[in-house]
Design an enzyme around this catalytic site. Structure first.
Site, PDB file in Angstrom:
ATOM      1  N   SER A  62      59.095  -8.211 -43.381  1.00 16.64           N
ATOM      2  CA  SER A  62      59.509  -9.557 -42.972  1.00 16.64           C
ATOM      3  C   SER A  62      60.094 -10.377 -44.116  1.00 16.64           C
ATOM      4  CB  SER A  62      58.330 -10.314 -42.350  1.00 16.64           C
ATOM      5  OG  SER A  62      57.964  -9.732 -41.134  1.00 16.64           O
ATOM      6  N   ASP A 107      62.966 -10.569 -36.717  1.00 19.37           N
ATOM      7  CA  ASP A 107      63.296 -10.088 -38.053  1.00 19.37           C
ATOM      8  C   ASP A 107      63.237  -8.557 -38.136  1.00 19.37           C
ATOM      9  OD1 ASP A 107      60.603 -10.199 -37.605  1.00 19.37           O
ATOM     10  OD2 ASP A 107      60.095 -11.021 -39.572  1.00 19.37           O
ATOM     11  N   HIS A 108      62.602  -7.956 -37.167  1.00 20.00           N
ATOM     12  CA  HIS A 108      62.471  -6.494 -37.090  1.00 20.00           C
ATOM     13  C   HIS A 108      61.695  -6.200 -35.822  1.00 20.00           C
ATOM     14  CE1 HIS A 108      58.227  -6.791 -37.900  1.00 20.00           C
ATOM     15  NE2 HIS A 108      58.523  -7.682 -38.830  1.00 20.00           N
ATOM     16  N   ASP A 117      58.563 -13.029 -34.763  1.00 23.31           N
ATOM     17  CA  ASP A 117      58.354 -11.988 -35.776  1.00 23.31           C
ATOM     18  C   ASP A 117      57.989 -10.671 -35.097  1.00 23.31           C
ATOM     19  OD1 ASP A 117      57.344 -10.465 -38.094  1.00 23.31           O
ATOM     20  OD2 ASP A 117      57.535 -12.388 -39.111  1.00 23.31           O
ATOM     21  N   THR A 130      58.033 -15.024 -43.695  1.00 25.73           N
ATOM     22  CA  THR A 130      59.088 -15.606 -42.860  1.00 25.73           C
ATOM     23  C   THR A 130      59.314 -17.082 -43.159  1.00 25.73           C
ATOM     24  OG1 THR A 130      58.573 -13.948 -41.194  1.00 25.73           O
ATOM     25  CG2 THR A 130      59.960 -15.778 -40.501  1.00 25.73           C
ATOM     26  N   HIS A 158      50.769  -5.289 -34.908  1.00 22.21           N
ATOM     27  CA  HIS A 158      50.273  -4.402 -35.978  1.00 22.21           C
ATOM     28  C   HIS A 158      48.911  -3.813 -35.625  1.00 22.21           C
ATOM     29  CE1 HIS A 158      53.040  -4.325 -39.336  1.00 22.21           C
ATOM     30  NE2 HIS A 158      53.239  -5.627 -39.253  1.00 22.21           N
ATOM     31  N   ASP A 194      54.092 -10.292 -34.226  1.00 25.29           N
ATOM     32  CA  ASP A 194      54.032  -9.189 -35.187  1.00 25.29           C
ATOM     33  C   ASP A 194      52.604  -8.854 -35.595  1.00 25.29           C
ATOM     34  OD1 ASP A 194      55.295  -7.468 -37.422  1.00 25.29           O
ATOM     35  OD2 ASP A 194      54.059  -8.885 -38.549  1.00 25.29           O
ATOM     36  N   ASP A 203      53.394 -17.122 -46.084  1.00 24.24           N
ATOM     37  CA  ASP A 203      53.810 -15.807 -45.577  1.00 24.24           C
ATOM     38  C   ASP A 203      55.344 -15.668 -45.661  1.00 24.24           C
ATOM     39  OD1 ASP A 203      53.394 -13.290 -44.567  1.00 24.24           O
ATOM     40  OD2 ASP A 203      52.928 -13.934 -42.535  1.00 24.24           O
ATOM     41  N   GLU A 246      58.597 -20.135 -36.373  1.00 28.96           N
ATOM     42  CA  GLU A 246      58.219 -18.718 -36.283  1.00 28.96           C
ATOM     43  C   GLU A 246      57.003 -18.484 -35.386  1.00 28.96           C
ATOM     44  OE1 GLU A 246      56.144 -17.022 -39.540  1.00 28.96           O
ATOM     45  OE2 GLU A 246      56.709 -14.967 -39.047  1.00 28.96           O
TER      46      GLU A 246
END
Lengths: 663, 663
Positions: A221, A484-485, A172, A283, A443, A439, A281, A434
């Site tokens: 996500s 995913d990004h 992620d 994902t 953050h 991610d 969550d 995942e």
């Protein structure tokens, strides 16, 4: 969709054309069709249709405020005359719905508290499918002559199944930049030549996927996972649906997801879901959920248990394996009215609440494993700074004790494969695993923890390939690793943390930053007095607190302080709430210097970024994954590998009670 | 190199272990071998050997200050006894050299002005080659028992030539993140599906290359270009050599470069060099120059003209095509004592000083084209804001007039191909074309200009493929597009520039920044009243100043201000010199807000980053370029495609007067 009435409405010439806020994503004109223009479908993929006609009461698009109740909707193969949707799919006419919503056209309107009100007429046609590959035109006609044309493409995809199993790893938020940094701290290099490399570096095929969403160029996500598993890009926060403008978060137009299609066509296919995040969550949730609000956690967990129950839809009776965290959504509470531990047990799931139980659980039974409340503690905290696991009160029983006997991504994934291959060896299986906290820690600008998670993912991929080989199914299994990004992360040098600490002035502290030749070599793989030792072949830093630390950063951040040192006392909190938003946390980096933010003051953490993310592929169909493509193409490529295209007259046609087209 | 005397010296246990500064890159012990441990060679590639023994007089490594004059150096196939270098290569014993140098062990030592002095003994054995593939051990023995072992690998590479021509595009500083952003502003997307994509997106094979240097994990363009063209990673600022500790910038140990090898083996092979930078700059210069100081511009231009003259070395009689900028290094001046215009003319080169002349120049003759003093003005200034071309006084004649009749990268590259294929159709050719200002404009945080250069590169790649097809040589030509390093750039949302301007407080201005769903869609491809129009199939933004602009940034920057608007009056200057280093330039973004820097205060621009960069490949051997590999592997892959491996007994053995080994 293409605004064919474009000249008449002249939206783009308007000073108030919505960008920061949008009236409704995917619908720049006043007539909305979902699935929208440019949507692609797997042959036989089930979906809903939602039509809306907007009549803005005020604002730059204001008209009389009476939305057209007599809009028409036709569908046809491109180049042929369209027919009414009811005839095309042989479905009954839908009831006309009415509602209103309001929005701000821009930040000035928000400051002035002058929302724009929109009245809406709408219809929904649910649970249809297109089987014949080709281009279709779906045309909404409203206000007399105005039209919104949606060009739909049913992809012509070979039906021959080429892979028995698929393992899809989602790192992620993982970018190429982060992989490069993880390699630097986890692998030794001598004079520019790495002595070992990442497992990802060994994949034969590399691709890039574009992660943007349908209606904004930055995705979250939920949106991006939906593209990966459903083949349709949608709107931020949406899971398995396009977003309409109605209030109900569960009535948005759905499309069928990979696990649903795979199980519908192969009732004995295995499905596994593993995450280091809380399982509700986005994902993991995007594999089965259908809601425009990823915050509807109880909905997500209920779809894991029993699929969708409020609409006629593809049956989904639960995955074979569900391992992760987020016990709070399984235990009865205000937000989670049902006791999911018991409900899963009633369906025959074993339950593991710690690593010891996980290791011992039968490979024959369906398995639920919940190892913590909230997200799983990070690899760095579990393995290097285990004191940080104390006093979290995160035991998955909900007892308020600490969860200390914790598995990692590797333990969960390898066990999931054992169960899937034991239970579903004949029909094959799909596993999504995942690495969520790449991610989550990115953050909060906690780059050390994020890169630790990335190295754990790489270690898990390595262990997965080894286990697949041991099970004799490596040749039959497509292994994919992607994201995913991204986040706008990179490394630009090294910091002499000792020198930085000794300086008093912020500008003097910055002299500690060395770039180019002054970056020197990675000190994370040099063993020192505080070195952490791992066995041969396990590639993590031998120390996390070298004097010369990575000079790392992201491109967008809240106010924060930086001393470039690993946070030994637990995950980072860079910003704290203040008078008008968030300000730098002093205690987050006492010896550091201040960096004022490049995000709105209400941001307390970093954000996702635009960059294409890598796709690593090996196994059957690997050649499909080279080059550059769209995120939702990954759904179609996996579906092709698994032979899931279902053209008309196929074995499954008409069996499931959904409406098939005449064309 | 591997410090076999490691325990004795115990460098890493020392608090003063060098990182920010290094005694000598590639030499952590006191005995230095260049080429260093882990060096790879193309069979038959010519190179020099440099040996040094260090005796630090003071500092943490201090010893008596008398470097060993009696060091020994042996070479042998791995597993066999080594023999003296003179015997191995049948060369004469080298003279012993002596010198001293000083350095700072860290920033504290620099602040205290306490340099460390090192006395050196040294020898150099020049112009040798290894032909037999396999592993070699080169062992320096010094101070009696201490040893530095360099493991060398002569790669076993197929000799069969598979590509007639190679075009290597270098997008200087270009990352995947930038390609994603360029696609967003240059190509239209409807509901998440691009209606057109980049030419790069259409390449069948994608790879990633690791750009780190030999002795630091951040590279500059000299170092990285040397790896791409020479197969050896080296030190920041070095071109075609490893860096020794002597004062002379021209005596460092050389290795043979791709154009030299190609021409030596194929005297009629074509060589083309195109850049939007001044031609003495690192990326073009690294094709022929051999100096550890990329700032030796006259040396660079002289090697274009006549190859190396101060040492016996591979003859190089100049490229077929040399197009770019930097006329100041061709015109007689204090720094450039020779009139290169005349010298090139005497060798039969045509000279073009503007686009009109370039278009008209004969395809039969060798061609020199110089189109401006300094770097070529950017695509954005040339095409969108041409007023910025005025009063630059940059005419390549040196007249002080403005250069207004300017070609772009596409014009130069397509003309270069025409000349190369006219002159060298039979023997084949190699062309390097550099989009230099992707990097240069990224350094000054001028993201608009940088992305304009990237779109120009993509347009050039497209035109190149078309022209190769027209010439009937597309199938015979390997086309590569890659970068030499990255910058930590990404896009994280959109900014309402109108709202930002209207706010007075810096924090309020930041409210204009929209992320996730508030990013909306790219407004750069929406035509507005100020739209710039291009013909069909040409993909650049239709407007550069939309109200909702990209929220873009880099991870490391000087103090600067940001309003996210295109700089219409010319390239950006984010920081200005102040009392103790650089401070934000107020006039650079009057309406913006302040962002304090994350680099040392002496930085006035951004810096290179760590990230792996993409490699796009199509044509013969394209399959060699998939997956993840080292930057210098690209040299070996191109050499393999061109069949340049030269094992012993081959056609070229012994012809060139260099020393070949007995083994």
């Amino acid at each position: 969709m293409r605004p064919t009435s474009f000249a008449g409405v002249a939206l783009f010439a308007s000073g108030a054309f919505a960008q920061y806020y949008q009236r409704l994503g995917g619908c720049p004109s006043l007539g909305c069709v979902f699935p929208p223009d440019q949507a692609d479908f797997l042959p036989g993929q089930h979906f809903d249709i939602r039509l809306e006609v907007h009549s803005p009461v005020n604002g730059s698009e204001a008209r009389e405020g009476v939305p057209d109740p007599n809009f028409k909707f036709t569908i046809g193969k491109k180049g042929q005359a369209g027919v009414a949707v009811t005839e095309f799919f042989d479905v009954e006419e839908a009831e006309l719905e009415n509602w209103s919503f309001s929005w701000y056209e821009d930040l000035f309107a928000e400051d002035a508290e002058t929302p724009s009100l929109v009245n809406v007429t709408s219809k929904a046609y649910r649970h249809v499918a297109l089987y014949e590959p080709g281009e279709y035109e779906a045309i909404l006609t409203y206000y007399g002559e105005e039209q919104t044309v949606a060009n739909w493409l049913v992809r012509d995809i070979p039906k021959k199944r080429r892979a028995k199993n698929v393992v899809l790893f989602v790192g992620d938020g993982m970018t190429t930049n982060m992989i490069t940094a993880a390699r630097l701290i986890g692998h030794k290099s001598i004079n520019g030549k790495y002595q070992t490399t990442m497992q990802l570096d060994k994949f034969p095929v590399l691709g890039h996927q574009m992660t943007h969403s349908m209606d904004s160029f930055i995705t979250d996500s939920a949106n991006s996972a939906t593209a990966l598993y459903g083949g349709h890009k949608t709107t931020v926060n949406a899971l398995g649906v396009y977003v309409d403008s109605s209030e109900d978060p569960f009535d948005d137009p759905k499309f069928e997801l990979l696990p649903e299609i795979f199980r519908r066509q192969h009732p004995n296919a295995g499905i596994g879901i593993v995450s280091t995040a809380f399982l509700a969550d986005a994902t993991p949730g995007a594999l089965t959920a259908h809601t425009r609000d990823r915050g509807e956690y109880d909905h997500v967990i209920s779809t894991f248990l029993e699929g969708l129950t409020d609409y006629e839809w593809t049956e989904f009776d639960g995955p074979d394996v569900l391992f992760g965290a987020g016990a709070e959504n399984f235990i009865t509470s205000e937000d989670a009215p049902r006791d999911y531990y018991q409900l899963f047990a009633e369906k025959g799931y074993t339950l593991s609440l710690n690593k010891t139980a996980l290791d011992a659980v039968s490979n024959e039974e369906r398995a639920l494993g919940l190892f913590a409340v909230s997200n799983l503690p990070t690899w760095l905290d579990r393995n290097v700074y285990p004191d940080n696991l104390k006093e979290l009160g995160n035991h998955p029983s909900g007892s308020g004790e600490d969860a200390l006997d914790l598995p990692g991504l590797k333990d969960m994934t390898v066990k999931a494969i054992d169960i899937l291959d034991t239970r579903r060896h004949d029909e094959g299986w799909f596993l999504m695993a995942e690495a969520a906290s790449i991610d989550k820690q990115m953050h909060t600008l906690d780059y050390d923890r994020s890169l630790g998670e990335l190295l754990e993912l790489d270690d898990t991929v390595k262990a997965t390939i080894k286990r697949l080989e041991e099970l004799g199914v490596l040749e039959d299994t497509l292994v994919l690793v992607t994201a995913d990004h991204g986040h706008g992360f990179d490394v630009t040098g090294a910091v002499d943390t000792v020198y930085l600490e000794e300086q008093e002035d912020d500008r003097d502290k910055r002299r500690a930053i060395g770039t180019y030749q002054n970056s020197g070599l990675s000190q994370y793989t040099v063993e020192g007095s505080n070195a952490l030792r791992y066995s041969e072949g396990v590639h993590f830093p031998s120390r996390w607190d070298p004097r010369y630390a990575l000079h790392a950063g992201t491109v967008a951040f809240p106010d924060h302080r930086e001393n470039y040192k690993v946070h030994k006392d637990g995950p980072r909190t860079p910003a704290e709430s203040g008078a008008d938003g968030y300000y730098a946390s002093y205690k987050d980096a006492v010896s550091g210097f201040l960096i004022n933010g490049t995000l709105a003051p209400d941001a307390n953490q970093g954000v996702h970024s635009l960059t294409d993310v890598p796709v690593f592929a090996q196994g059957p169909c690997q050649e499909l994954f080279g080059g550059v493509y769209n995120s939702n193409d990954i759904f179609f490529k996996i579906a092709e590998c698994l032979g899931l295209a279902e053209t008309k007259g196929g074995a499954h046609d008409g069996e499931e009670g959904h409406c098939s087209p005449k064309y």
